[in-house]
Design a protein around this motif. Sequence first.
Motif: not given
Lengths: 468, 345
Positions: B276-280
């Motif tokens: 999982i990559l998350c910027q939000e």
Amino acid sequence: MTEKTYVDDINRSLYDFRYDEDGYYKVDEGLTPEIVLQISAEKNDPEWMRDFRLHSLECYRHLQVPDWGPDISGLNMDEIVTYVRPKTGISAKWSDVPDEIKDTFERLGIPQAERESLAGVGAQYDSELVYHNVREEVAAQGVIYTDLESALHGPYADMIREHFMHLVPVTDHKFAALHGAVWSGGSFVYVPKNVRVEIPLQSYFRLNAPGAGQFEHTLIILDEGADLHFIEGCSAPKYNVANLHAGCVELYVGRHAKLRYSTIENWSKNMYNLNTKRALVEEGGTMEWVSGSFGSHVSYLYPTTILRGENAHMTYTGITFAGADQNLDTGMKVIHATKNTSSIINAKSISKSGGISTYRSAVVIQPNAAGSRSTANCESLMLDDRSQSDTIPVMDIRTSDADVGHEAKIGRISDEAVFYLMSRGLSEEEARTMVVSGFAESVSKELPLEYAVEMNNLIRLEMKGSIG
Amino acid sequence: MQELSINPIPSPTWNRLNVNSSPIRISDTFCLPDRAICVEGSLLPSREKLNTISTSGGTSFDTWLETISPAAESFTVPAGSSALLRDDLVADASSIIRRVDIHAMPGSRVTIIVRQLAEERSDADIIQSYRIQADSGSEIQFVQIADGTPRNRIITALGIQAEENVGIHAIQLILQGSDIYTGGRIELAGPSSRLSCKIAYQCDEDQLLDINWSVPHRGEKTESQITASGILRGRSRKTFRGTIDFRRSSTGASGNVSEDVLLLSDDAQNQTVPVILCQEEDVAGSHGASIGRLSEEMLYYMQSRGLSESEIIQILSRSRLASVIPLVPDEPTRAWLTQRLAIDA
């Protein structure tokens, strides 16, 4: 639309104080064979160690910087001073430690902690230990807790040579090689067969010099049936130049022995923390990692456990809190190398104010590790939309007789929880702090009380000013 | 021969785990397939090239494909209309390659059924790439069935760019082949776009299966759900990479990746990489993995019903694949699959 809440940066004044280093001995900036030999001479190394350092330097030159993690291009080894010796020797009494250094550790609460709750303390200032002491009753049990350099020349010299950088070979990665070349300071602990150390030992590392590196080596050997809790703390004042921490921790956990290794890492935000920690666990042994990462500009930190003996067990409980100007890449690795081994992983991360937090892990179950089990739970909390949180786990399973579970989730603080707490009279800041503290509880409850309090203080500091 | 890396994960990890991408050696000599794509409904030939769409194969594979086979077959599905493509690729002595670009106009619906098959003695490669531009309100159904010989290598690269309110349903059934590389890169660019993906596989003998799914969420309230389930036997090796990538502006998005692997051999190797990559901040992402052997309770229960261990394994293997069949949006394909799995049993 939900109103965004932004969180202020941390107030680190508690840790951000410094003293002049007039009269301290330093090597030149950079990394050359001459500097390595200079450090070796300063340390009065045995011949094999001097050769080992030079070999490590060769490995360092050939190994590449990692191409998969946070950017470390801001770290220029030509500008790092790899050895800084305070103008004092090692002492077993706080009263003999120079005032400014004693004041540093007093402000960090180390002597008080020693009096109240520790079996022994090692305090390192820049490249050297300045204080080392162990309670008489613990020493009487045969427990050895000393600085590594002294141990290299004492009755345990052969044991150190047998174990030093065998678990973390210098060819492992570039910064292990760097450590091998310029290591200085750190502790050696040996707990004899069936000896149970009832209260923890602690080492505290303080890096005071700007532009310096700290490369302490911690070597702990638990004989069969031994039991120890070892605590490691670290901090530094903030400078405008990069500092580097490339320590190395090697832990040997004997048959049916149990080691808990707790760390609260609170380096300043100009620090590159490229630390390597590894444990080897024999039959029936238990390794417990408790890790809180709050500081550093960049961290690469993945405690690794090799479960070599049957029924060996590992738990990892970790939390990472990444704020402004921080890219903290943390996690763990476990290698199930034989039958009926088990591991439990519980990782949490929090990102805010543009901070980047990455949980990176590897669970490897080798072909001969039948009957092994591993469960992992990983949770990430995003406190704003300027930050980043990544989860990169790998499971590599090579036997059918294994049971591996992994769960991860990412999200934000629930509006309902904050609303509920506010309806009970808390401010929004208090409510959000309470939710974050609750999120971190599974880690803080694993720490000794005073460290749990420190962790909660850090969370409160991080959350201060969080009213949007 | 050319050496390439294929199926890269968007955010690499330790190189020594060998999961960041997979190396392949590949010939530069390929034929076009004998069989043409069979079309039902409204599908118009087109000259549009969808070069801006990346596939799950990765940049170096996409670039190589563009060099080796510059002419993609391009189609347009007109706005509001429906089309069904049946794409049977049958390998014989020669390796075959097919690249397809499809532009699904607003409100259109397109179903793509890809069957990758082989003549009995074939050991040739099948290489296939689908790039799809899905305009707002369109529905895309993509089914891949890989069923070669134990000597065929099958490489499938899929890339879809989804605009507003697009629904994507993908099914991958991996039955047989020597080395199978597959996956999908689904960019949920527009708000309220959705992906559901079901993957079922069985691997045996020396088979290699390498799966790479990645879903960049760019639009608000986008959703993705990837579920993989399979069985590993013999000396088979499988790598599953599933990445949910929440980019800034994907407010209200949700994504889930899960995999359930049954290991039936001590010589099989399983690698699972759920990322999982998350910027939000305002998103909900999760992943889960369960890897292990048949539970003793299940084994005991089924044995108490008179089944032998090999029969139990056969039933479990078949049921994982068969559970996906009702989701295939094409009756003749469902019938073929039912018959195919019956033969296997």
